[in-house]
Design an enzyme around this catalytic site. Sequence first.
Site, mmCIF file in Angstrom:
data_model
loop_
_atom_site.group_PDB
_atom_site.id
_atom_site.type_symbol
_atom_site.label_atom_id
_atom_site.label_comp_id
_atom_site.label_asym_id
_atom_site.label_seq_id
_atom_site.Cartn_x
_atom_site.Cartn_y
_atom_site.Cartn_z
ATOM 1 N N PRO A 128 -65.695 30.539 70.909
ATOM 2 C CG PRO A 128 -66.643 29.578 72.820
ATOM 3 C CD PRO A 128 -65.703 30.666 72.368
ATOM 4 N N GLY A 129 -68.108 29.279 68.643
ATOM 5 C CA GLY A 129 -69.384 29.543 67.984
ATOM 6 C C GLY A 129 -70.192 28.256 68.009
ATOM 7 N NE ARG A 130 -68.414 23.606 64.033
ATOM 8 C CZ ARG A 130 -68.724 23.779 62.738
ATOM 9 N NH1 ARG A 130 -69.852 23.308 62.289
ATOM 10 N NH2 ARG A 130 -67.893 24.395 61.913
ATOM 11 C CE1 TYR A 147 -67.943 24.753 54.840
ATOM 12 C CE2 TYR A 147 -69.897 24.420 56.173
ATOM 13 C CZ TYR A 147 -68.937 25.256 55.644
ATOM 14 O OH TYR A 147 -68.979 26.585 55.943
ATOM 15 C CB CYS A 181 -84.464 23.564 41.194
ATOM 16 S SG CYS A 181 -86.231 23.495 41.231
ATOM 17 C CE1 TYR A 225 -70.380 29.706 61.634
ATOM 18 C CE2 TYR A 225 -70.094 27.597 62.720
ATOM 19 C CZ TYR A 225 -69.719 28.909 62.546
ATOM 20 O OH TYR A 225 -68.693 29.431 63.286
HETATM 21 C C1 LIG Z 1 -61.948 34.121 63.820
HETATM 22 C C2 LIG Z 1 -62.954 33.111 64.188
HETATM 23 N N1 LIG Z 1 -63.265 32.963 65.474
HETATM 24 C C3 LIG Z 1 -64.200 32.061 65.865
HETATM 25 C C4 LIG Z 1 -64.856 31.259 64.954
HETATM 26 C C5 LIG Z 1 -65.864 30.296 65.464
HETATM 27 O O1 LIG Z 1 -65.579 29.016 65.116
HETATM 28 P P1 LIG Z 1 -66.424 27.797 65.674
HETATM 29 O O2 LIG Z 1 -67.832 28.040 65.312
HETATM 30 O O3 LIG Z 1 -65.859 26.630 64.979
HETATM 31 O O4 LIG Z 1 -66.214 27.754 67.139
HETATM 32 C C6 LIG Z 1 -64.539 31.375 63.604
HETATM 33 C C7 LIG Z 1 -65.133 30.480 62.598
HETATM 34 O O5 LIG Z 1 -64.556 29.458 62.301
HETATM 35 C C8 LIG Z 1 -63.570 32.326 63.204
HETATM 36 O O6 LIG Z 1 -63.261 32.486 61.931
HETATM 37 N N1 LIG Z 2 -69.717 27.932 58.361
HETATM 38 C C1 LIG Z 2 -68.830 26.873 58.709
HETATM 39 C C2 LIG Z 2 -67.767 27.253 59.633
HETATM 40 C C3 LIG Z 2 -67.070 28.450 59.189
HETATM 41 C C4 LIG Z 2 -66.266 28.983 60.228
HETATM 42 C C5 LIG Z 2 -66.006 30.442 60.046
HETATM 43 N N2 LIG Z 2 -64.606 30.765 60.190
HETATM 44 C C6 LIG Z 2 -69.568 25.631 59.119
HETATM 45 O O1 LIG Z 2 -70.734 25.557 58.959
HETATM 46 O O2 LIG Z 2 -68.997 24.683 59.551
#
Ligand SMILES: Cc1ncc(COP(=O)(O)O)c(C=O)c1O
Ligand SMILES: N[C@@H](CCCC[NH3+])C(=O)O
Length: 434
Positions: free
Chosen positions: A291-293, A334, A361, A390
């Site tokens: 998980p990132g987001r 997006y 701009c 992000y």
């Molecule tokens: C391979 C991979 N793992 C994990 C993530 C993390 O995704 P998220 O931020 O949606 O949890 C991403 C980005 O989408 C990804 O490309």
């Molecule tokens: N950067 C993107 C998600 C990309 C995920 C990377 N695989 C966002 O802001 O939603």
Amino acid sequence: MYFYGTTGVNKNGNLEIGGVDSVQLTKEFGTPLYVYDVALMRERARSFKQAFEEQNIKAQVAYASKAFSTIAMIQLAEEEGLSLDVVSGGELYTALVAGFPVERIHFHGNNKSREELEMALDQEIGCIVVDNFFELELLKTISIEKNAHVNILLRITPGIEAHTHDYILTGQEDSKFGFDLQNGQAEDALKMALEVENFEVLGLHCHIGSQIFETTGFLLAAKKIVEKMEVWKHKLSFEAKVLNLGGGFGIRYTKEDEPLQPSQYVSEIIREVKKLTESYSLKMPEIWIEPGRSLVGDAGITLYKVGSSKEVPGVRKYLAVDGGMSDNIRPALYQAKYEAVLANKPLTKADKTVSIAGKCCESGDMLIWDLPLPETNEEDILAVFCTGAYGYSMANNYNRIPRPAVVFVENGTATLVVKRETFADLIQHDLPLK
Ligand SMILES: Cc1ncc(COP(=O)(O)O)c(C=O)c1O
Ligand SMILES: N[C@@H](CCCC[NH3+])C(=O)O
């Protein structure tokens, strides 16, 4: 108004985050300012981890550092016992400087360079998620040259279309990522990898996309991969120790978004993988997620100073802030939607409608269309919610705008974790004509 984590309104009538007055923060650190609610990030990390622990499932929760990679954030991930997903030499370098345990680092990316792979091998990082045949060959060569043992996962494209924005879809067949499951590439890659003495193929990985609100896609991906695990067990004598189902768990940016709780995503994934592996008499693999987001997104708030405004009579009112697509490119990229309030009067009735413009701009530099707000004036501070993922990591210097500072707040204390860029920083790599 829906407030996240420790965010609320204090006795001065100002927005408060982590026990700290947001207006005070802007006085001390300036604007725009990214503010992170540390308690909320810890809570998210713990709920993902606990969901596995409660069911006694061997797991790794790897923070996808692309969402927000800074030394302090990586140290927080380490404090919370997370693993780490890095996707470039730069993210790996940040993790190493942060002192993150190398054995818990996983290296992703669809075009890792020789230098990046060498760096990963020299540092003996936990595993490399191999994305394509080119990389498989390159990694084999480097591992032989260095006489290095490498743990790998193979990134599989399972052919799943998750319901999200096209640009953040990654699991569908026509994708730049991974070995396709349907057309036999994944099997060919596995055969090749199993023949490399220096490789240990720990298992399989897939990531179907980002900002996903349901479990169907994850379960379908698990099903497709476990079905193949059964085939490969008999055909190639390969049993995956690890099944990594990537990240992509959605968060609530606006009231239209209805994400599940981390524990709901995890428990359904566990149930499905258990059911599938039992039905095929396969060993239950370790489940890894990335998980990132969902670890950092709703913990971040961006504070901006309100500036100029412009009325197009009978059409709309534009209100400009002192940042924009340079610190948050997601609306332009997006069409991402956000909610916001005035940090210095969050409870005042929002009886006007304004559209929040950035200062770049570009006509497309609009942060929020048609936002309900009270009457505004020059002293006002706009707080945009849910900018933790992000935002900073995709920030840029378009129009030579310096990147904002980042502050962590927790238990009434604010800590500067990234300094504001200066004009001098902007030109530090420039060289004169002669
Ligand atoms: C391979 C991979 N793992 C994990 C993530 C993390 O995704 P998220 O931020 O949606 O949890 C991403 C980005 O989408 C990804 O490309
Ligand atoms: N950067 C993107 C998600 C990309 C995920 C990377 N695989 C966002 O802001 O939603």
